[in-house]
Design an enzyme around this catalytic site. Structure first.
Site, PDB file in Angstrom:
ATOM      1  N   TYR A  70       1.026  -1.188   0.018  1.00  9.20           N
ATOM      2  CA  TYR A  70      -0.043  -0.147   0.093  1.00  9.20           C
ATOM      3  C   TYR A  70       0.631   1.060   0.119  1.00  9.20           C
ATOM      4  O   TYR A  70       0.604   2.177  -0.729  1.00  9.20           O
ATOM      5  CB  TYR A  70      -0.855   0.022   1.030  1.00  9.20           C
ATOM      6  CG  TYR A  70      -2.054   1.209   1.123  1.00  9.20           C
ATOM      7  CD1 TYR A  70      -3.269   0.791   0.680  1.00  9.20           C
ATOM      8  CD2 TYR A  70      -1.793   2.420   1.576  1.00  9.20           C
ATOM      9  CE1 TYR A  70      -4.087   1.764   0.347  1.00  9.20           C
ATOM     10  CE2 TYR A  70      -2.702   3.633   1.376  1.00  9.20           C
ATOM     11  CZ  TYR A  70      -3.867   3.088   0.827  1.00  9.20           C
ATOM     12  OH  TYR A  70      -4.960   4.057   0.713  1.00  9.20           O
ATOM     13  N   PHE A 122      -7.462  20.224 -24.403  1.00 12.25           N
ATOM     14  CA  PHE A 122      -8.107  19.475 -24.848  1.00 12.25           C
ATOM     15  C   PHE A 122      -9.645  19.141 -23.822  1.00 12.25           C
ATOM     16  O   PHE A 122      -9.500  20.026 -23.043  1.00 12.25           O
ATOM     17  CB  PHE A 122      -7.438  17.878 -24.393  1.00 12.25           C
ATOM     18  CG  PHE A 122      -8.019  16.748 -25.110  1.00 12.25           C
ATOM     19  CD1 PHE A 122      -8.209  16.864 -26.460  1.00 12.25           C
ATOM     20  CD2 PHE A 122      -8.481  15.615 -24.393  1.00 12.25           C
ATOM     21  CE1 PHE A 122      -8.923  15.714 -27.442  1.00 12.25           C
ATOM     22  CE2 PHE A 122      -9.207  14.573 -25.243  1.00 12.25           C
ATOM     23  CZ  PHE A 122      -9.433  14.793 -26.639  1.00 12.25           C
ATOM     24  N   ASP A 123     -10.518  18.620 -24.067  1.00  9.90           N
ATOM     25  CA  ASP A 123     -11.585  18.588 -23.744  1.00  9.90           C
ATOM     26  C   ASP A 123     -11.967  18.182 -22.397  1.00  9.90           C
ATOM     27  O   ASP A 123     -12.714  18.478 -21.331  1.00  9.90           O
ATOM     28  CB  ASP A 123     -12.864  17.660 -24.453  1.00  9.90           C
ATOM     29  CG  ASP A 123     -12.819  16.111 -24.430  1.00  9.90           C
ATOM     30  OD1 ASP A 123     -11.665  15.712 -24.073  1.00  9.90           O
ATOM     31  OD2 ASP A 123     -13.485  15.515 -24.983  1.00  9.90           O
ATOM     32  N   ASP A 213       0.926  20.148 -20.578  1.00 14.92           N
ATOM     33  CA  ASP A 213       0.135  19.192 -20.562  1.00 14.92           C
ATOM     34  C   ASP A 213       0.969  18.217 -21.609  1.00 14.92           C
ATOM     35  O   ASP A 213       1.171  18.221 -22.862  1.00 14.92           O
ATOM     36  CB  ASP A 213      -1.065  19.423 -21.174  1.00 14.92           C
ATOM     37  CG  ASP A 213      -1.984  18.015 -21.538  1.00 14.92           C
ATOM     38  OD1 ASP A 213      -1.562  17.008 -21.563  1.00 14.92           O
ATOM     39  OD2 ASP A 213      -3.435  18.412 -21.619  1.00 14.92           O
ATOM     40  N   ALA A 215       1.043  14.951 -22.430  1.00 14.34           N
ATOM     41  CA  ALA A 215       0.447  13.516 -22.899  1.00 14.34           C
ATOM     42  C   ALA A 215       1.291  13.233 -24.107  1.00 14.34           C
ATOM     43  O   ALA A 215       1.752  11.921 -24.062  1.00 14.34           O
ATOM     44  CB  ALA A 215      -0.848  13.791 -23.412  1.00 14.34           C
ATOM     45  N   LYS A 256      -0.598   7.781 -23.326  1.00  8.56           N
ATOM     46  CA  LYS A 256      -0.007   8.000 -24.495  1.00  8.56           C
ATOM     47  C   LYS A 256       1.611   7.799 -24.517  1.00  8.56           C
ATOM     48  O   LYS A 256       1.967   6.718 -24.896  1.00  8.56           O
ATOM     49  CB  LYS A 256      -0.234   9.496 -24.910  1.00  8.56           C
ATOM     50  CG  LYS A 256      -1.621  10.082 -25.252  1.00  8.56           C
ATOM     51  CD  LYS A 256      -2.655  10.226 -23.949  1.00  8.56           C
ATOM     52  CE  LYS A 256      -4.132  10.622 -24.195  1.00  8.56           C
ATOM     53  NZ  LYS A 256      -4.966  10.534 -23.114  1.00  8.56           N
ATOM     54  N   HIS A 440     -20.489  13.864 -26.544  1.00  7.88           N
ATOM     55  CA  HIS A 440     -20.070  13.062 -27.704  1.00  7.88           C
ATOM     56  C   HIS A 440     -19.923  11.699 -27.414  1.00  7.88           C
ATOM     57  O   HIS A 440     -20.017  10.561 -28.073  1.00  7.88           O
ATOM     58  CB  HIS A 440     -18.625  13.468 -28.200  1.00  7.88           C
ATOM     59  CG  HIS A 440     -17.393  13.590 -27.124  1.00  7.88           C
ATOM     60  ND1 HIS A 440     -17.519  14.584 -26.169  1.00  7.88           N
ATOM     61  CD2 HIS A 440     -16.431  12.826 -27.165  1.00  7.88           C
ATOM     62  CE1 HIS A 440     -16.320  14.153 -25.421  1.00  7.88           C
ATOM     63  NE2 HIS A 440     -15.748  13.242 -26.230  1.00  7.88           N
TER      64      HIS A 440
END
Ligand code: P61
Length: 448
Positions: A70, A122-123, A213, A215, A256, A440
């Site tokens: 843990y 990004f969304d 960001d 990614a 990614k 979407h």
């Protein structure tokens, strides 16, 4: 000569193409929304490059070394060492995926009413900013939205727009700057080193913090090496270190460019106070700071993937496969975002289907047609995702890492080319059900 894949295939996963009538039935059951299809009913799945990567033998071997304690598992320390070396930052907080990282960081840094600046958020990023009461602002250069003109770094931030925005709205009303590399929404388009540096200088001058960001950080580094003056002789690890040296921290979806199926993290350069607050918060939302919602084995696969993705040979074969698909589509006369980005080819459905107005969702219509034509699943990035203000109607053919071959790419290009030959007959769609947020994913349609 094109660089072939610097790996060979040791295990295969069968895929199958359903008969045309079956595809029609499945798509109707899904309300014409490819998100609602069962993955096993898809032949070639280009919905996303997120978590769909094939891991290496070294990563799979790492799974067996998962320490599932843990607190204080050894895989966390391995990940921390790796990430410190790759990014040059002191503090690492693992999270279950990218949006977990966004949630934690934005909870601390965004005050209601404040703006969060970026190239194009990004969304999920936009959703988390908005949920914290913040206002996302996109400051990408105008060239990003013109799919037919060439610009080597269409993800760049417009420095005039940036400085004008700061002057007009005041630094106290700006939470921070978030640079997305590569810039997903406009086509996986890279941001130049020069631009990252200049944005950082402007923000520093006004006392605004800069985050990345991250990614697709390695794919961005590849474009800097191959397109930006002065970087040809620098290694990918050197370029990555320099990119991150201009920022104060990052959020990261490891699904990614860490070449894994799940995972994420936050990196903080040296702000100990911010790190301490993140450590408190991660416990509430993700888990103890040494696992952040992941199993020990996931952390191990992430740290191994973070090293593999820095291979120039890997990046070259990866990105040239995406470019190969782009080239086939261009040769077939299909309008795409140019140049082709790092993780996907974006078809300009608005240009391909000019007879369909925005509210008959040309992108959704094209994704539905593509599934019917060849069992290929793509994703709409247009009016369904962004609403009426969407600047472009794009369909993203997103290429998972190390998963498909060039033959798959040629097949996808042929399917699209067949649709292109009868494009005047492609019908629009209308919404029959629409959820209130991130519509979407679950929306349903019928042919108009
Ligand atoms: C994608 F249809 N991207 O491109 P998480 N930043 C950036 C991303 O691209 C990103 C995240 C943060 C996805 C997955 C996806 O409506 C959708 O690990 C630049 O997915 O939480 C994710 O990272 C979030 C697909 C996300 C979607 C939202 O396909």
């Amino acid at each position: 000569m094109r660089m072939p894949e610097p790996y060979r295939i040791k295990m295969v996963e069968p895929i199958r193409l359903l008969a045309r009538e079956e595809r029609e039935r499945k798509l109707n059951e899904a309300g014409l929304n490819v998100f609602s299809l069962k993955a096993e009913d898809v032949f070639i799945d280009l919905l996303t490059d997120s978590g769909t990567n094939a891991m290496s033998d070294n990563q799979w071997a790492g799974l067996m070394l998962g320490d599932e304690s843990y607190a204080g598992c050894k895989n966390f320390y391995h990940l921390q060492d790796t990430a410190q070396e790759v990014f040059g930052y002191k503090y690492i907080v693992p999270t279950h995926q990218g949006r977990g990282a966004e949630n934690l960081l934005f909870s601390i840094l965004v005050k209601p009413g404040q703006y969060v600046l970026g190239n194009v958020h990004f969304d999920t990023t936009e959703a988390h900013i908005t949920l914290k009461g913040g206002k996302p602002v996109n400051l990408v250069i105008d060239e990003a939205y013109n799919t037919s003109t060439y610009h080597p770094f269409k993800g760049n931030i417009d420095l005039h727009k940036l400085e004008n925005f700061i002057k007009e709205h005041g630094t106290e009303n700006i939470a921070f700057m978030l640079i997305t590399v590569t810039c997903n929404t406009v086509g996986g388009q890279p941001v130049s080193m020069e631009n990252i540096k200049q944005v950082s200088e402007i923000c520093r001058r006004y006392g605004i913090r800069v985050f990345i960001d991250a990614a697709r950080f390695a794919e961005n580094a590849y474009f800097i090496k191959t397109r930006e003056e002065g970087y040809q002789d620098k290694s990918i690890p050197e370029i990555v270190r320099e990119m991150f040296s201009y920022a104060d921290g990052f959020t990261f979806s490891a699904k990614k460019d860490a070449l894994v199926n799940i995972g994420g993290m936050i990196g903080i350069k040296d702000d100990e106070e911010l790190y301490m607050r993140l450590r408190e918060l991660v416990i509430v939302y993700e888990g103890f700071p040494t696992y952040g919602g992941l199993a020990g084995r996931d952390l191990e696969a992430m740290s191994r993937g973070l090293r593999e993705v820095l291979s120039f040979d890997y990046l070259q074969s990866r990105i040239s496969q995406v470019q190969y698909l782009g080239q086939l589509l261009s040769e077939a006369g299909i309008p795409i975002q140019t140049p082709v980005g790092g993780h996907a080819v974006f078809v300009d459905a608005g240009k391909m289907l000019p007879h369909l107005p925005w509210d008959s969702f040309p992108g959704v219509a094209l994704t539905a047609e593509l599934y019917l034509e060849g069992g290929v699943r793509a994703v709409e990035i247009g009016s369904l995702l962004m609403g009426r203000q969407a600047p472009t109607e794009l369909v993203r053919l997103t290429i998972p890492r190390r998963v498909y071959t060039d033959n798959h790419m040629a097949y996808v290009a042929e399917c699209l080319s067949n649709i292109n030959k009868r494009r005047d007959q492609v019908r629009g769609v209308k919404i029959t059900y629409e959820p209130p947020v991130l519509r979407h994913f679950l929306a349903r349609f019928e042919w108009a």
